[in-house]
Every structure is written in structure tokens, then in C-alpha cells.
Design a protein around this motif. Structure first.
Motif, short mmCIF file in Angstrom:
data_model
loop_
_atom_site.label_atom_id
_atom_site.label_comp_id
_atom_site.label_asym_id
_atom_site.label_seq_id
_atom_site.Cartn_x
_atom_site.Cartn_y
_atom_site.Cartn_z
N GLY A 1 0.78 -1.22 0.00
CA GLY A 1 0.00 0.00 0.00
C GLY A 1 0.81 1.26 0.00
N ASN A 2 2.11 1.21 -0.32
CA ASN A 2 2.91 2.42 -0.29
C ASN A 2 2.98 3.09 -1.65
OD1 ASN A 2 4.49 0.60 -1.60
ND2 ASN A 2 6.06 0.48 0.00
N GLY A 3 2.51 2.39 -2.71
CA GLY A 3 2.47 3.03 -4.02
C GLY A 3 3.82 3.28 -4.63
N ASP A 4 4.88 2.67 -4.10
CA ASP A 4 6.22 2.88 -4.64
C ASP A 4 6.44 1.89 -5.77
OD1 ASP A 4 9.62 2.77 -3.28
OD2 ASP A 4 8.79 3.61 -5.13
N VAL B 1 -6.90 2.00 -10.02
CA VAL B 1 -8.14 2.44 -9.37
C VAL B 1 -8.11 2.16 -7.88
CG1 VAL B 1 -10.63 2.03 -9.28
CG2 VAL B 1 -9.47 2.19 -11.50
N ALA B 2 -7.51 1.01 -7.49
CA ALA B 2 -7.52 0.63 -6.08
C ALA B 2 -6.47 1.36 -5.26
CB ALA B 2 -7.31 -0.89 -5.96
N THR B 3 -5.42 1.82 -5.89
CA THR B 3 -4.28 2.36 -5.15
C THR B 3 -4.20 3.87 -5.20
OG1 THR B 3 -3.06 0.33 -5.71
CG2 THR B 3 -1.79 2.18 -4.85
N TYR B 4 -4.49 4.47 -6.32
CA TYR B 4 -4.28 5.91 -6.49
C TYR B 4 -5.60 6.66 -6.37
CZ TYR B 4 0.38 4.74 -8.15
OH TYR B 4 1.65 4.28 -8.23
N PRO B 5 -5.61 7.81 -5.70
CA PRO B 5 -6.84 8.60 -5.58
C PRO B 5 -7.21 9.20 -6.93
CG PRO B 5 -4.98 9.82 -4.70
CD PRO B 5 -4.47 8.44 -4.99
N PRO B 6 -8.51 9.34 -7.20
CA PRO B 6 -8.90 9.93 -8.49
C PRO B 6 -8.53 11.40 -8.54
CG PRO B 6 -10.81 9.63 -7.08
CD PRO B 6 -9.67 8.96 -6.38
N PHE C 1 4.14 5.47 -12.52
CA PHE C 1 3.21 4.45 -13.00
C PHE C 1 1.89 5.06 -13.46
CE2 PHE C 1 -0.54 2.02 -11.62
CZ PHE C 1 -0.49 0.98 -12.54
N GLU C 2 1.35 6.00 -12.69
CA GLU C 2 0.04 6.57 -13.01
C GLU C 2 0.05 7.25 -14.37
OE1 GLU C 2 -3.31 9.47 -10.91
OE2 GLU C 2 -1.27 9.34 -10.11
N ALA D 1 -13.19 2.60 -20.57
CA ALA D 1 -14.30 3.19 -19.82
C ALA D 1 -13.98 3.24 -18.33
CB ALA D 1 -15.58 2.39 -20.07
N LYS D 2 -13.39 2.17 -17.82
CA LYS D 2 -13.04 2.12 -16.41
C LYS D 2 -12.00 3.19 -16.06
CE LYS D 2 -11.76 -1.15 -12.77
NZ LYS D 2 -11.43 -2.57 -12.48
N LEU D 3 -11.02 3.36 -16.95
CA LEU D 3 -10.00 4.38 -16.70
C LEU D 3 -10.61 5.77 -16.78
CD1 LEU D 3 -7.01 5.09 -16.27
CD2 LEU D 3 -6.73 5.10 -18.75
N SER D 4 -11.51 6.00 -17.71
CA SER D 4 -12.16 7.31 -17.83
C SER D 4 -12.98 7.63 -16.60
CB SER D 4 -13.03 7.36 -19.09
OG SER D 4 -12.26 7.18 -20.25
N LEU D 5 -13.66 6.63 -16.04
CA LEU D 5 -14.40 6.87 -14.80
C LEU D 5 -13.47 7.26 -13.67
CD1 LEU D 5 -17.06 4.00 -14.80
CD2 LEU D 5 -17.46 6.46 -15.03
N HIS D 6 -12.29 6.60 -13.60
CA HIS D 6 -11.32 6.94 -12.56
C HIS D 6 -10.82 8.37 -12.74
CE1 HIS D 6 -8.13 6.45 -9.62
NE2 HIS D 6 -7.27 6.90 -10.53
N LEU D 7 -10.70 8.79 -13.99
CA LEU D 7 -10.23 10.14 -14.27
C LEU D 7 -11.37 11.17 -14.23
CD1 LEU D 7 -7.78 9.38 -17.25
CD2 LEU D 7 -7.27 9.58 -14.82
#
Length: 984
Positions: free
Chosen positions: A699-702, A793-798, A830-831, A857-863
Motif C-alpha cells: 500500500g505504499n504506491g512505490d 483504481v484501487a491504489t491511487y486517488p482519483p 506508473f500513473e 471506460a473504467k480508466l475514464s471513470l477513474h479520471l
């Protein structure tokens, strides 16, 4: 000093006592009495040389006397080797007969006896089944040097460095005389080189540079090009040479109007040329320099032919360097080189010229054989020819390098062949005496070919001293090697008859056979080889001469040649292997192995290849293993053994084989890739652990952390997977155009936990670059991309939504702080890489993949771009609907029908959740529904579109034959009812 010195030295009292011309009071007088009793076939003459040398050394009681004797013996060996090289490599011809000087009169009484002695000496030089050329003249000179310098009692491991370097030199020339490198001789050479490592630090700069270049030449001969480059770099530092391969504007053709960039080597020695003189000692002349020759003393050089082309200039016409900037930045090129006029550069020191030629050879050996490599190599040779060294042998070597490079272009191939012919004429004329000492008075010199170009006068040639001065660093080809190269050039041009004449005159019957085989005359090739190995039972008393050419009307039947010759020729192992290739006979390979006393590694390599081709993997494994016991430094054999063990599923053995191949050649991408394939099989139990579809538990996103740098404990279940991943990264770096390696890298990367997300994106991006033109959307690994988007989607805030409806998210968004100031959040690593991959590379490729549209579509929703997400859902539904056959109502179309039902349901859900959202602000305080005075919604008529989509699918399904009680039909009817009810 010159030729008289060598002859006089070999006539000195010590030399005469050593050679048995006269008894020495202090020597063992009985040694010469039984000289004739020792058979020459057992190397008797060389053994006698060793015995006499030991007797001379034992006769010296004081250590100073022994040192003086060793010094004189060293001068004798050096003189003998130089005389041999003069008569076979450089010229001019010897003015004395070596047999008269080296052999006692009672030992060699006739011409026939001399021929037999030389034949036996040549056969005794065979090593590991590799034979030397059988017509080498003056071979006794080389044998004398070889015998003394390899005598451990005289010049053993504890001898001085100068003696060790002399032994390295004679062993290296022995290696060059062989048809292929011999493993045992290679071990001897590198054993001496290892003991001489510390000696380089104690030498002056000039001598150190010469030794480094000589060692680089040895590395190049044995295929260690990386080591050769390192030594050349050190030698460049010692000599002070400054050079750079760069570009300058100029014209290459006669009709060229505009100057274009041309490759050129700018080079300058540490010591500039003054008053038209150049120092021949090599580097940094001092007041005690022994050799300093004016340029006008070297007016005559080897014949350099003009190009004489109707389009190309003889040399590049560079523009005047007034204010022309270099194509290289100032950080890449020194001011001293930038100021040079490329068409008028200073003369180089001889060692600096050799360094440039050695770099050209290293480029050729380590790069593909294509036009770019040749274009990169040619400027090095041109720099030496146009403004390089005045040394005769260096200039000859540069002409040879240029001839090899120009042999692949239609406009330069004519000069290439003629220049090579001129070099052949030069070497043959200047290494051939008027009458050899193994000819009788009535014989003619029919072995010497006529010259194509006029023979130069003696006054137009260089002395032997000048030619031999840098020969250890140049390692120029012998007279028969350069003739064979000319023949090979004629073969490549289709001049088969001319090539055959050369090969037959040289009695290179293996090359003659290969030449016929390459022209689809394998029957004649087999006949030639069999005549060298067998004789006929019916004509055993009148068998044809194996050293004569085969006429077209020769009716000899190869099946009659069944009785093996006794004795066999020295190159019998090679001939048996060629016969095995022609007849596809494993028995011939086995016979070659037996004849060589199980030392000819090629026999087992060929046998292993035969077994591998016919599917006998166990026998192939055994054959390659035997070959490696003889020569463990053969890269291709280790690679072949690894491939065999891969198919045998001997994973540890395959890893070991490919690891050894990589140790010998770490630039081999295929070895790295295959080793990874074996490593991954060592850890099959751990290969099913977390993939990219699972979020990073830390969960550190590194995500930029290099997984290869993690300290892997011994109990790590993914140890071999990580090693395979590291190997594939190295392979991909070496061979970036191999989509297979990138695909393997992607497959292995997703097996790691945590996955190296950035490396996965890089691999997928490269696969798209390599395969998108031919495969389109199929170049995308959908499962991997779904896992990457799920992780994002699970790790990075929108991020905040775009500021305008038409704006595509570019990774930059603004947010307001409490103080009214704005801050910018720029997604990185990565993002940003994933967003760029999906939006800019994958989306333009999508044509029929529903899953890829759902991914976007899933990526657009996250963005927070609901408009783009809804459009992606609509496209996913359309591509599903456009698949033929789903409405047929048959059992075979059931899978397609279920996909259509699912896609329609997803589209309706998307309309319901996204239709009333604001295009600009995303989800607002009213739950995301656009009201009066607010921004335009994503789809005002989403209810109508949803009902139309369901009705259209139901209508086509009914027409196609789907029953009303079908599960899919019921689901769509229910969704339509819900939509109608919501509209009331």
C-alpha cells in the motif's frame, strides 16, 4: 642491421652448437652422434634442439654465464621467428636458405628428404586435431622458435617478462597458423597473459602501449571483443591519442551540389608532426629514441588503387571548416579535434594508426554484418590511409581493411577485388624466393603465381625491419590466408573458376570441396574429399594423386574409394567432418573424433547437431558435452547444449549451459532469454502467486522500485522468477526489436509479487510498437491491462475532473486550497505511464475488442470523465453487436448471444449511472445530476437511448430465431420493463 644480422646470428658459435653443425666442448657431444637415429615423425629434430640447449645451459657454472646464454638463445629464437614471418607474412624474400642454416648436412642429404622433414614438422604442429597449412615454407624457422621458447627448462614460468612475451608471441602465431583456434593452445597463451598482468605496470608508456595492443589483438583472435576494447582504451590513454567518429559536411559524389553530413574520424596523436617528420617509435619521442624516420624516407607505399567510378569521388571532398559547427556537441568532442581539417589531418604515430585499425576490427566483430556497420568502420581505415602512418605494414593492413569493407557495394566492389589482388601480388612476390631450398636444380617454381600488377622495384619497397616492427600488434594474415580470402571474394562474385584455380594451386582441398558444394555440385565435392582420405581397392597400386585437381571427365566412382589412406593427412579430422556434412553421415564425425585422439571438438559439435536435427536429444547432449571437455571456451557449443537441455526439460543443466555462454559473451540476448526460460521452470510452484490483478498489499504506491534490487532471502519462493526477470530485462536491452523477448518479459513480470508495474508498462508499450502495424489490437495483453487499471483504481486517488468538456485528461489538474491559492498535482511514474499507454497507444488500435473498450471506460471513470466513459461503453456494445451470427438462435451461437446480452446490460447500467452526470464537474452536491442552471449533462436522452438499444437487440434476436423463454431474452425483457416503468 637487417637480413645479414639474422643470418650471422644463426651462424654464431652458440647457434651452430645448438643446431648440431659442430660439437661444442662444453656441450653433450653424444647428443649429435645419435641425431640420425631419432625418427623425424616423433619430432626428433626438435627434441635434439631441446637437448642441446639444455646441455649448453648445464655447461655454464656461473649464473651470469647462464643469463648470457639465455639472452643469446632468446635472440636466436626472435631472429628465427622474425625470419619465418618475413618469408610468410611481410617480405621481402630471405636472401639465404633456412634449411642450409638450420639442418646439419648429414641430417638433410637430399631434396626429397628435406620435403619429408618439413612435412613431418608441419604435422607435428597440429593441435587438438587442428592442422596448419601443409605447404608452409621455411617451417623449420618457426619450429626452432617454438621449441626453445616452450622449453620449461630454459624459459619456464619463472622466466623474465620479456621471455614470457616472446612465448606468447610464438604461441599466438601458432594459433593463427591453425585452421581454427585450438583450446589447449589458447589456455597456454592466456596462462602466460595472466602472469604478465603486473608486468604492464612496470613498463614505460611506449612499451606498455605496444603490449596492450598486442593483447587486444590476441583477444580479438579468440573472440573476446569486450576485453579487446578495454585494452585498446588503455592503450589510447598511454599513447595520448585523441580521436572521435563524428560528422562533417562534404560531397561524396561528383554531381553533388549540396554538402551533406559525412562520417569521418578526427584523430590526433599526442606528439604533433613537425618539419615533415614523424616519430616511428610509437609514442612521445625522447632524446634517446632509436627510430625516427623522415617522411621522405617512406615515399614508397603499397599500391593504393583509385576508385575510378563515374559517380563516386575517390575520397570525400569536405567543405572548408570556416564557421561550420560540428554535428557533435562540444561536450562530445575536444577543441583540439574540432579544429582539425578533415581533409588535411596531421600524420599519426604508428601505434595510434594501429589502434584505429584495431577499433575497426572490434566494431566488425561485435556488430551485425550490415551496411551501417560497414559505414561506421570505413572512416577508421580511411583515416590511416589518407593521413595515417607511413609504416609499410600498417599501410598494407589499412588497405586490407578498406578492401574488406568495400566488397559489399556495387560501386566499390571492383576496387575492393583489385586492391585485394594487388595485396596478394605484393605478399606473394615479396615472400617468394627465386628458387626454394626444397627444389632440385631442374625443377621450376610452378607454385608461385604470376602477378596481375607490375612487380615493384626493390628501391620502391620497405626494409624487413620496418615491416616487422609492429607485426605483433597487427597480426597480418599470411600469404596463403590472403590468397584464400581473394578466392573467397571471387566466390561471392560468382567467379567460381578463378576461385577454384587459387584453391587448387594452394592445395586447399577442403575449400575446393566447399566451393563446389556451394554451387550445387556436392557429388564433385564428395569426390574431392574422399580422394584425400581413401583410395580404391582396384587401383590401390595406381591410385590418383590426391593433390591433383579433378577434371570434369574424371569417372572415378566415390563408392570405390573405401580403403582409408595410411597415413592420413594432417587435416584429416576436418576433412572427415566436411565429408560428414556432405553425406550426412554420423560415422564420418565419429571417425574424425577418433583420428584426432578425441581432441577435435568440431567433430562432436557436428555430431551433436546431427543428433539434434534427427530428434536424438540424449545423444546430442552427450556429444556437446564431449566437445566442451576439449574446448570449454566455445560460446556456440554452450548455447547449443543449453537448447538441447531445454527440450530435455533438464532445467538446472540448461541454466548452467546458458550461464556459461553468457560468461563468454555477455552481449548475447538469446542466451539471456533462454536462461530465463529455464529459470522460470525451476520455480513452477511459485509461478502462480499474486499477479497484477491483485493490489499492492504494502500500500505504499512505490511502483518505481526495482524488484531486482531487493535482497532476496534464501527461502524466497520467487528467487528464480526474479532471476528470470533480470535475465529477460538484459535480453530486451540487447535485442530491443525482438517481440518474443518482450512478450516473455511481460509474462514473467506479472508473476512477481509485488509486480514491477512500470516494467510491465514498458514491455507492453514496446510490444505495441513492434506488433501494432501487423496485429493491431491483438498486440495488447488484455488481462495484463485489466490488472494494471484495477491496481490504479484501487491504489491511487482519483484526480480532479477536467476543466472543460472537450478536454482530455493530460495528467495536470488544479485544486483550490483554503487560502484561495491553487496547487498543481501532476501524476507521475506508473500513473502517468498507464494513462498515456491507454489513451494514446491502445485506444487508437481498438477495433473489435469489447474488453478493451470496457478497460478505457473504467480508466475514464477513474479520471472523472463520464462523457468519455459512456462513449467507451457505447463502442463496447457496438463492437459486440457487430459480431456475425449471434442472432441466429442456434446452439453454436449461444456464447455470442450471451456476450450481446451482457454488453446490452452494461450499456443500460452506464446510461443510468452516467447519463445525468455533468460533463464538466463530475459528481456534484446533488448526487451528480445536472439540474436547472447547471452544466450540460452527459446524455440528456439517455432513457431513450437505453430503451432503443434493448428494443433493437430484442427485435434482431426474435427475427433470428431466439425463443421468448430464452434466459437472455428474459433478461432483456426485464430490463426493458424497468426502463419503461421508470419513464412513467
Amino acid at each position: 642491421m637487417g637480413e645479414p644480422t639474422s643470418s650471422q646470428l644463426l651462424h654464431s658459435p652458440t647457434a651452430r652448437a645448438l643446431l648440431g653443425h659442430e660439437d661444442n666442448n662444453n656441450a653433450n657431444s653424444s647428443s649429435s652422434s645419435h641425431l640420425e637415429s631419432l625418427p623425424i615423425s616423433n619430432n626428433g629434430w626438435m627434441n635434439q634442439i631441446g637437448l642441446r640447449a639444455q646441455a649448453l645451459l648445464d655447461s655454464k657454472e656461473e649464473s651470469s654465464g647462464k643469463e648470457d646464454l639465455l639472452e643469446e638463445l632468446h635472440r636466436i629464437t626472435t631472429t628465427s621467428l622474425d625470419s619465418f614471418l618475413q618469408s610468410n607474412v611481410t617480405g621481402p624474400p630471405l636472401t639465404w636458405h633456412s634449411a642450409d642454416v638450420l639442418f646439419p648436412k648429414d641430417f638433410c642429404k637430399s631434396v626429397e628428404q628435406l620435403r619429408n622433414i618439413r612435412r613431418d614438422l608441419i604435422e607435428n604442429l597440429s593441435v587438438d586435431g587442428e592442422a596448419v597449412y601443409k605447404l608452409i615454407p621455411n617451417i623449420e624457422l618457426f619450429c626452432l622458435a617454438k621449441c626453445l621458447l616452450n622449453n620449461a627448462a630454459l624459459f619456464g614460468p619463472r622466466s623474465t617478462a620479456r621471455y614470457s612475451w616472446a612465448r606468447v608471441t610464438v604461441n599466438f602465431w601458432h594459433q593463427k597458423l591453425l585452421s581454427e583456434n585450438a583450446a589447449s593452445l589458447q589456455e597456454s597463451i592466456y596462462r602466460d597473459l595472466d602472469t604478465l598482468k603486473h608486468d604492464l605496470n612496470s613498463q614505460d608508456r611506449n612499451e606498455k602501449a605496444q603490449r596492450l595492443i598486442q593483447r587486444a589483438t590476441i583477444h580479438t583472435q579468440h573472440g573476446f571483443d569486450q576485453k579487446a576494447r578495454e585494452d585498446l582504451a588503455r592503450a589510447t590513454t598511454e599513447t595520448g591519442l585523441k580521436f572521435k567518429l563524428t560528422g562533417r559536411l562534404g560531397k561524396r559524389t561528383k554531381y553533388q551540389e549540396k554538402d551533406l553530413s559525412q562520417l569521418v574520424v578526427l584523430a590526433k596523436s599526442a606528439d604533433s608532426v613537425e618539419n615533415g617528420t614523424v616519430t616511428e617509435s610509437g609514442v612521445r619521442p625522447t632524446s634517446t629514441a632509436a627510430h625516427s624516420d623522415p617522411l621522405n624516407n617512406a615515399t614508397f607505399k603499397p599500391l593504393d588503387l583509385d576508385l575510378n567510378d563515374d559517380t563516386l569521388l575517390n575520397s570525400i571532398a569536405f567543405s572548408k571548416p570556416l564557421s561550420e559547427p560540428s554535428l557533435s556537441s562540444e561536450a562530445d568532442i575536444s577543441p583540439a579535434l574540432a579544429a582539425l581539417d578533415p581533409s588535411n589531418q596531421p600524420v599519426l604515430q604508428p601505434l595510434d594508426s594501429i589502434i584505429l585499425l584495431a577499433y575497426a576490427s572490434s566494431i566488425t566483430n561485435t556488430s551485425p554484418s550490415d551496411g551501417l556497420t560497414r559505414e561506421e568502420t570505413l572512416p577508421y581505415a580511411l583515416r590511416v590511409l589518407q593521413d595515417g602512418s607511413s609504416n609499410w605494414q600498417i599501410y598494407t593492413q589499412a588497405l586490407l581493411v578498406r578492401s574488406r569493407i568495400e566488397g559489399y557495394k556495387s560501386r566499390t566492389i571492383e576496387r575492393s577485388v583489385l586492391q585485394l589482388q594487388a595485396l596478394v601480388d605484393q605478399v606473394i612476390v615479396e615472400t617468394t624466393s627465386a628458387k626454394t631450398d626444397d627444389q632440385s636444380d631442374g625443377e621450376t617454381q610452378d607454385a608461385a603465381p604470376s602477378t596481375f600488377f607490375p612487380k615493384p622495384k626493390p628501391s620502391e619497397s620497405a626494409s624487413a625491419t620496418e615491416r616487422l616492427r609492429y607485426l605483433p600488434q597487427l597480426a597480418s594474415p599470411t600469404r596463403w590466408e590472403i590468397e584464400a580470402e581473394l578466392a573467397s571474394r571471387w566466390v561471392s562474385l560468382g567467379g567460381l573458376r578463378t576461385a577454384l584455380e587459387i584453391y587448387e594451386r594452394l592445395q586447399m582441398w577442403a575449400e575446393v570441396a566447399l566451393c563446389w558444394a556451394a554451387n550445387d555440385r556436392e557429388d564433385k565435392a564428395r569426390k574431392i574429399i574422399r580422394r584425400q582420405l581413401y583410395t580404391s581397392a582396384t587401383t590401390i597400386t595406381n591410385s590418383p594423386n590426391p593433390n591433383s585437381a579433378i577434371d570434369d571427365d574424371d569417372d572415378t566412382n566415390t563408392e570405390d574409394l573405401t580403403i582409408e589412406l595410411a597415413p592420413l593427412p594432417a587435416d584429416a579430422p576436418r576433412l572427415f567432418c566436411i565429408l560428414g556434412d556432405l553425406e550426412k553421415s554420423p560415422s564420418a564425425y565419429k571417425r574424425a573424433w577418433e583420428v584426432s585422439s578425441q581432441r577435435y571438438a568440431r567433430a562432436q559439435r557436428s555430431l551433436g547437431k546431427h543428433h539434434f536435427t534427427h530428434g536424438d536429444l540424449r545423444s546430442a547432449d552427450e556429444a556437446y558435452a564431449k566437445a566442451l571437455k576439449v574446448n570449454a571456451l566455445n560460446h556456440s557449443t554452450w548455447f547449443s547444449l543449453g537448447c538441447v537441455r531445454l527440450q530435455l526439460e533438464n532445467w538446472p543443466g540448461a541454466v548452467d549451459a546458458f550461464a556459461r555462454a553468457i560468461q563468454l559473451e555477455d552481449q548475447d540476448a538469446e542466451s539471456w532469454s533462454n536462461m530465463a526460460a529455464a529459470l522460470i521452470q525451476l520455480d513452477t510452484d511459485a509461478s502462480s502467486v499474486n499477479g497484477v490483478d491483485k493490489p499492492d498489499e504494502a500500500g505504499n504506491g512505490d511502483d518505481d522500485e526495482d524488484v531486482t534490487a531487493v535482497n532476496t532471502p534464501k527461502s524466497d519462493p520467487q528467487k528464480h522468477v526474479r532471476e528470470a526477470f533480470t535475465a529477460l530485462k538484459r535480453a530486451a536491452a540487447l535485442k530491443r526489436d525482438s517481440h518474443r523477448i518482450w512478450q516473455n518479459l511481460l509474462n514473467v513480470a506479472v508473476k512477481l509479487s509485488p509486480p514491477p508495474y512500470t516494467d510491465i508498462i514498458v514491455a507492453q508499450t514496446r510490444l505495441i510498437e513492434l506488433r501494432a502495424k501487423s496485429e493491431g489490437e491483438n498486440s495488447v495483453d488484455v488481462e495484463v491491462m485489466e490488472g494494471l487499471v484495477a491496481h490504479l483504481v484501487a491504489t491511487y486517488p482519483p484526480p480532479p475532473p477536467p476543466s472543460a468538456p472537450s478536454e482530455v485528461f493530460d495528467g495536470i489538474a488544479e485544486e483550490k486550497e483554503e487560502g484561495g491559492q491553487k496547487k498543481t498535482r501532476k501524476p507521475a511514474g506508473f500513473e502517468r505511464m498507464l494513462i498515456d499507454l491507454v489513451q494514446n497507444r491502445i485506444t487508437p488500435l481498438i477495433t473489435t475488442s469489447r474488453r478493451l473498450w470496457l478497460l478505457t471506460a473504467k480508466l475514464s471513470l477513474h479520471l472523472q470523465n463520464p462523457l468519455a466513459a459512456l462513449q467507451a461503453y457505447e463502442k463496447a456494445w457496438r463492437v459486440t453487436l457487430n459480431r456475425p451470427g449471434w442472432e441466429s438462435g442456434t446452439k453454436e451461437s449461444g456464447c455470442l448471444w450471451r456476450d450481446v446480452v451482457d454488453a446490452t446490460g452494461e450499456l443500460v447500467d452506464a446510461y443510468e449511472s452516467l447519463g445525468e452526470r455533468s460533463r464538466e464537474a463530475g459528481v456534484g452536491g446533488d448526487g451528480g445530476k445536472a439540474g436547472i442552471g447547471k452544466a450540460e449533462p452527459v446524455a440528456k436522452d439517455w432513457r431513450f437511448k437505453a430503451r432503443s438499444a434493448v428494443r433493437g437487440v430484442l427485435g434482431r434476436a426474435k427475427e433470428g430465431g431466439w425463443e421468448a423463454d430464452d434466459e437472455g431474452m428474459q433478461r432483456l425483457q426485464d430490463r426493458l420493463g424497468e426502463l419503461l416503468k421508470a419513464a412513467e
